[in-house]
Design an enzyme around this catalytic site. Structure first.
Site, PDB file in Angstrom:
ATOM      1  N   GLU A   1     -11.503   3.085   6.776  1.00 19.36           N
ATOM      2  CA  GLU A   1     -10.304   3.340   7.577  1.00 19.36           C
ATOM      3  C   GLU A   1     -10.177   4.849   7.770  1.00 19.36           C
ATOM      4  O   GLU A   1      -9.490   5.538   7.013  1.00 19.36           O
ATOM      5  CB  GLU A   1      -9.054   2.788   6.867  1.00 19.36           C
ATOM      6  CG  GLU A   1      -7.820   2.856   7.748  1.00 19.36           C
ATOM      7  CD  GLU A   1      -6.527   2.466   7.021  1.00 19.36           C
ATOM      8  OE1 GLU A   1      -6.350   2.821   5.842  1.00 19.36           O
ATOM      9  OE2 GLU A   1      -5.690   1.810   7.665  1.00 19.36           O
TER      10      GLU A   1
ATOM     11  N   GLN B   1      -9.305   0.712   0.831  1.00 18.70           N
ATOM     12  CA  GLN B   1      -9.628   1.403   2.074  1.00 18.70           C
ATOM     13  C   GLN B   1     -10.103   2.814   1.718  1.00 18.70           C
ATOM     14  O   GLN B   1      -9.635   3.388   0.727  1.00 18.70           O
ATOM     15  CB  GLN B   1      -8.400   1.472   2.984  1.00 18.70           C
ATOM     16  CG  GLN B   1      -7.981   0.082   3.476  1.00 18.70           C
ATOM     17  CD  GLN B   1      -6.637   0.089   4.170  1.00 18.70           C
ATOM     18  OE1 GLN B   1      -5.723   0.796   3.737  1.00 18.70           O
ATOM     19  NE2 GLN B   1      -6.489  -0.711   5.206  1.00 18.70           N
TER      20      GLN B   1
ATOM     21  N   ASP C   1      -5.764   2.681  -1.125  1.00 15.83           N
ATOM     22  CA  ASP C   1      -6.401   3.519  -0.106  1.00 15.83           C
ATOM     23  C   ASP C   1      -6.702   4.867  -0.751  1.00 15.83           C
ATOM     24  O   ASP C   1      -5.793   5.601  -1.156  1.00 15.83           O
ATOM     25  CB  ASP C   1      -5.428   3.656   1.081  1.00 15.83           C
ATOM     26  CG  ASP C   1      -6.045   4.400   2.262  1.00 15.83           C
ATOM     27  OD1 ASP C   1      -6.806   5.349   2.038  1.00 15.83           O
ATOM     28  OD2 ASP C   1      -5.736   4.043   3.407  1.00 15.83           O
TER      29      ASP C   1
ATOM     30  N   GLU D   1       0.837  -1.213   0.000  1.00 13.74           N
ATOM     31  CA  GLU D   1       0.000   0.000   0.000  1.00 13.74           C
ATOM     32  C   GLU D   1       0.872   1.264   0.000  1.00 13.74           C
ATOM     33  O   GLU D   1       1.616   1.484   0.973  1.00 13.74           O
ATOM     34  CB  GLU D   1      -0.882   0.009   1.259  1.00 13.74           C
ATOM     35  CG  GLU D   1      -1.731   1.271   1.411  1.00 13.74           C
ATOM     36  CD  GLU D   1      -2.388   1.399   2.787  1.00 13.74           C
ATOM     37  OE1 GLU D   1      -1.844   0.847   3.767  1.00 13.74           O
ATOM     38  OE2 GLU D   1      -3.422   2.065   2.871  1.00 13.74           O
TER      39      GLU D   1
HETATM   40  O1  LIG Z   1      -3.511   3.763   5.436  1.00 17.36           O
HETATM   41  C1  LIG Z   1      -2.896   3.392   6.414  1.00 17.36           C
HETATM   42  O2  LIG Z   1      -2.313   4.193   7.131  1.00 17.36           O
HETATM   43  C2  LIG Z   1      -2.961   1.923   6.769  1.00 17.36           C
HETATM   44  O3  LIG Z   1      -3.662   1.196   5.833  1.00 17.36           O
HETATM   45  C3  LIG Z   1      -1.768   1.253   7.242  1.00 17.36           C
HETATM   46  O4  LIG Z   1      -1.650   0.058   7.054  1.00 17.36           O
HETATM   47  C4  LIG Z   1      -0.746   2.004   8.026  1.00 17.36           C
HETATM   48  O5  LIG Z   1      -0.278   1.262   9.069  1.00 17.36           O
HETATM   49 MG   LIG Z   2      -4.735   2.444   4.423  1.00 13.99          MG
END
Ligand SMILES: O=C(O)[C@@H](O)C(=O)CO
Ligand SMILES: [Mg+2]
Length: 251
Positions: free
Chosen positions: A234, A198, A172, A137
């Site tokens: 999230e 996310q 995300d 990510e």
């Molecule tokens: O977006 C984020 O911050 C999270 O998905 C992550 O895994 C950070 O620890």
């Molecule tokens: Mg994230």
């Protein structure tokens, strides 16, 4: 409509962790994720998910934890042995939880050596646990200065280079908007390699409603694209979690 999961590290924090599962199910979520679940016994987490009727969708690796700890070290040269033993521990935890995805965190390093280390560790992990879905990510550099993976095209290149069927992108929208300036365009570019999504609203990383991303439009685009994965909430609720769930589509 996609299936929605609640990130229990950030949502329902009014409650102790094991009580957040039932609250998420009650609110209409079908799954949950926990960023670093290692502080609680896997059997207790698993029991809470099963009794609430929720899928365990995602956790992060390597351990240990969220509270002030670094976000992984898979791209940090010289820490390969530690990566391997911690990855094995994460897989054992994920198996006990029946977690669908493990997000492998890159940590803080730059340059060619970091890229080679990350690629090597990802290839090793993908081969080591072929039955587990792994994700990477990109995180925006304002929130995570110095984090190795801060670019969606780089993530796509690494996924192609590793070429493992069990490695994909964790997309995300919050980071995508901050990194690229256009989360929807980034989605169109990277939908094909995305395993997990996310969401959060911008500015502020609060509820995914209003703000810079058209979420009803995004959910419709997910349906059109044939995305079969989860969408995880999230974000930091602006007040009580349950008071900000108007954005969650109901069947
Ligand atoms: O977006 C984020 O911050 C999270 O998905 C992550 O895994 C950070 O620890
Ligand atoms: Mg994230």
């Amino acid at each position: 409509m996609p299936r929605f999961a609640a990130n229990l590290t950030m949502l329902f924090t009014e409650l102790p962790m094991l009580e957040r599962f039932a609250a998420a199910a009650e609110a209409g979520f079908e799954g949950i994720e926990i960023l670093f679940p290692y502080d609680i016994a896997a059997r207790d987490l698993s029991r809470a998910a099963i009794s609430a009727g929720l899928d365990f969708v995602l956790m992060n690796a390597p351990p240990p934890n969220w509270a002030g700890g670094p976000r992984g070290f898979a791209a940090e040269p010289g820490r390969e042995d530690r990566f391997r033993s911690d990855f094995d521990r994460a897989v054992r935890f994920a198996e006990a939880l029946r977690a669908r995805h493990i997000h492998i965190m890159a940590g803080y390093a730059q340059g060619d050596e970091a890229r080679e280390t990350f690629t090597r560790n990802l290839s090793w992990a993908a081969e080591r646990a072929p039955h587990v879905s792994l994700t990477i990510e990109p995180l925006n550099p304002a929130d995570q200065p110095g984090y190795f993976l801060a670019d969606f095209d780089l993530a796509a290149d690494l996924i192609a280079e590793v070429g493992a069927p069990n490695l994909g992108l964790q997309f995300d929208t919050y980071h995508a908007q901050l990194i690229t300036g256009d989360a929807m365009a980034a989605w169109r570019r990277h939908a094909g390699i995305t395993r997990h999504i996310q969401i959060a609203g911008l500015p502020g990383r609060h509820e995914p409603a209003g703000g810079m991303i058209d979420y009803p439009g995004f959910f419709a685009a997910l349906d059109r694209s044939g995305y079969k994965g989860w969408v995880s909430a999230e974000y930091n609720p602006a007040s009580l979690t349950t008071q900000g769930l108007g954005w969650l589509p109901r069947p």
